[in-house]
Structures are given as C-alpha cells and as structure tokens.
Scaffold this active site. Structure first.
Site, mmCIF file in Angstrom:
data_model
loop_
_atom_site.group_PDB
_atom_site.id
_atom_site.type_symbol
_atom_site.label_atom_id
_atom_site.label_comp_id
_atom_site.label_asym_id
_atom_site.label_seq_id
_atom_site.Cartn_x
_atom_site.Cartn_y
_atom_site.Cartn_z
ATOM 1 N N MET A 1 -14.746 -11.999 -0.844
ATOM 2 C CA MET A 1 -13.517 -12.108 -0.776
ATOM 3 C C MET A 1 -13.522 -11.634 -2.187
ATOM 4 O O MET A 1 -12.757 -13.096 -3.183
ATOM 5 C CB MET A 1 -12.327 -11.759 0.533
ATOM 6 C CG MET A 1 -11.764 -11.054 -0.307
ATOM 7 S SD MET A 1 -9.856 -11.295 0.255
ATOM 8 C CE MET A 1 -10.213 -11.901 1.938
ATOM 9 N N PRO A 2 -14.322 -10.776 -2.578
ATOM 10 C CA PRO A 2 -14.250 -10.837 -4.364
ATOM 11 C C PRO A 2 -12.196 -10.241 -4.514
ATOM 12 O O PRO A 2 -11.490 -9.556 -3.684
ATOM 13 C CB PRO A 2 -14.741 -9.801 -4.592
ATOM 14 C CG PRO A 2 -15.549 -9.214 -3.850
ATOM 15 C CD PRO A 2 -14.991 -9.919 -2.558
ATOM 16 N N LEU A 3 -11.480 -11.271 -5.032
ATOM 17 C CA LEU A 3 -10.188 -10.620 -5.936
ATOM 18 C C LEU A 3 -10.099 -10.832 -7.196
ATOM 19 O O LEU A 3 -10.885 -12.061 -8.002
ATOM 20 C CB LEU A 3 -9.668 -12.044 -5.879
ATOM 21 C CG LEU A 3 -8.522 -12.193 -6.519
ATOM 22 C CD1 LEU A 3 -7.028 -10.867 -5.716
ATOM 23 C CD2 LEU A 3 -7.384 -12.842 -5.412
ATOM 24 N N ALA A 38 -13.099 -5.507 1.220
ATOM 25 C CA ALA A 38 -12.666 -6.727 1.224
ATOM 26 C C ALA A 38 -12.852 -7.069 -0.076
ATOM 27 O O ALA A 38 -12.229 -8.548 -0.760
ATOM 28 C CB ALA A 38 -14.022 -7.677 1.310
ATOM 29 N N ARG A 40 -10.304 -7.667 -3.466
ATOM 30 C CA ARG A 40 -9.103 -7.143 -3.856
ATOM 31 C C ARG A 40 -8.578 -6.924 -5.341
ATOM 32 O O ARG A 40 -9.669 -7.480 -6.401
ATOM 33 C CB ARG A 40 -8.270 -8.258 -3.732
ATOM 34 C CG ARG A 40 -8.349 -8.698 -2.095
ATOM 35 C CD ARG A 40 -7.801 -7.906 -0.784
ATOM 36 N NE ARG A 40 -8.290 -8.282 0.731
ATOM 37 C CZ ARG A 40 -8.334 -7.812 1.481
ATOM 38 N NH1 ARG A 40 -9.692 -6.950 0.465
ATOM 39 N NH2 ARG A 40 -8.265 -8.142 2.180
#
Length: 67
Positions: A1-3, A38, A40
């Site tokens: 999940m990229p943040l 996915a 954020r």
C-alpha cells in the site's frame, strides 16, 4: 500500500489541497500500477510560525514583506 506524506505551509485553499491530492494519487497509481483503494495521501499543514528556513520562519518572512 503506497503512502505519500506531504508537509506544506498552511494557507492554501481546500480546492488547491484537493487538487494536490488528486494529482499525487494519479502519479502514484500510474507509476506503480497501484489500485486506487490502496493509495494513501496525507497532507499536513504546518503553521507559518512553525516552518523555518535559514532561521527565519515563514511568518517572519510574511511580516517583513508587509512593512
């Protein structure tokens, strides 16, 4: 999940911040092939008195321009 975390000096309009979120989201999606749900994106607005460069806060810079 990229943040993705972004810190900016407070003072921009909600519309500008929303556009930033949209464009960053799209860049992450397109470059990583990440699914939308996915990704954020967090935007932190820092008060001008709490953001400094060269020992001068943004609030001090703004105050000196007004004189």
């Amino acid at each position: 999940m990229p943040l993705v975390e972004i810190s900016i000096v407070a003072g921009r309009s909600p519309e500008k911040i929303r556009a930033l979120i949209h464009q960053v989201h799209a860049a992450v999606r397109d470059s990583l092939d990440a699914p939308d749900e996915a990704i954020r994106v967090l935007v932190r607005e820092i008060p001008p008195a709490h953001w400094a460069a060269g020992d001068i806060t943004k609030a001090e810079q703004e105050a000196s321009r007004e004189r």
